[in-house]
Enzyme design. Sequence first.
Site, PDB file in Angstrom:
ATOM      1  CG  HIS A 152      32.891 -36.479  33.533  1.00 42.80           C
ATOM      2  ND1 HIS A 152      32.241 -37.522  33.584  1.00 42.80           N
ATOM      3  CD2 HIS A 152      34.372 -36.843  33.650  1.00 42.80           C
ATOM      4  CE1 HIS A 152      33.137 -38.739  33.678  1.00 42.80           C
ATOM      5  NE2 HIS A 152      34.223 -38.264  33.406  1.00 42.80           N
TER       6      HIS A 152
ATOM      7  CB  CYS B  54      34.719 -40.594  30.978  1.00 42.30           C
ATOM      8  SG  CYS B  54      36.361 -40.598  31.791  1.00 42.30           S
TER       9      CYS B  54
HETATM   10  N1  GLN Z   1      38.314 -45.178  34.902  1.00 43.43           N
HETATM   11  C1  GLN Z   1      38.606 -44.524  33.838  1.00 43.43           C
HETATM   12  C2  GLN Z   1      39.923 -43.717  33.756  1.00 43.43           C
HETATM   13  O1  GLN Z   1      40.183 -43.390  34.862  1.00 43.43           O
HETATM   14  C3  GLN Z   1      37.636 -43.657  33.219  1.00 43.43           C
HETATM   15  C4  GLN Z   1      37.492 -42.624  34.264  1.00 43.43           C
HETATM   16  C5  GLN Z   1      36.124 -41.730  34.299  1.00 43.43           C
HETATM   17  O2  GLN Z   1      34.970 -42.296  33.722  1.00 43.43           O
HETATM   18  N2  GLN Z   1      36.111 -40.623  34.702  1.00 43.43           N
HETATM   19  O3  GLN Z   1      40.499 -43.292  32.986  1.00 43.43           O
END
Ligand code: GLN
Length: 250
Positions: free
Chosen positions: A191, A93
């Site tokens: 995740h 992510c």
């Molecule tokens: N901040 C990034 C987004 O919202 C990554 C989010 C995350 O790592 N879950 O796209």
Amino acid sequence: MTTIDIMSLYPKDMNIYGDSGNVLTVTRRLALYGYEPRVTAYNQGDEWPDHVDMILGGGGQDTGQKKIIDDLFLRADTLRDLAADGVPMLMICGLYQLFGEYFETVDGTRLDGIGVIGAYTVGQDVRMIGNLVEHSDDFGDVIGYENHSGQTFLRDGVRPFGRVDADGCGNNGEDHTEGARVNNVIGTYMHGSLLPKNPAVADFLIRTAVERRYGAFEPERHQNADQREALARINATAEQARRVAASRPR
Ligand code: GLN
């Protein structure tokens, strides 16, 4: 010698929705294959270790991404060289986005990425959230959970990690791709943590790291019967977890 050096990249700021479980999974599986995992946490300002066999990075809020970006650029050449050299990496992510070309956050801040992956990301107001099953040629079904505002678009010719069905968002909610695979670098929105439920992906990272360092991955030479049995139990549990997770609605 059977040591494998694993780097956990920015665990202080880039570690949400259980991403550190990926480090635990490769550590445990390596030990049960009869190898000696050695984990180094690398956070901003730390010294870079002499040797790295595998790098695992997690997701983070936009604020976490802003915190680590300067340090990431200090290490960009090293990371690009290691990626080009075939070091296995898993970037989830927020770090997946920063391994791309850039991430423009929903508040309009542009964070340049280090360009390991030919992709760019643009934040949107509606977050893409939910349990997710994706289909990958290399690993079969990959099961996890996505939660991101960024829409990622792969450049022409960049291979996705997998494909999502109509009910999943994946990279951008539009083209059914999820993640990216460049050399032995996997970038993904999954995740979960990802690796406990996806041993095929964990074993790809492990096998690649061991083969690069020692020429061959030979658990049968290093593993004892207790370790083999423990691994079989873990795999059976993972199989159950996969079944349950895959049946959960988004
Ligand atoms: N901040 C990034 C987004 O919202 C990554 C989010 C995350 O790592 N879950 O796209």
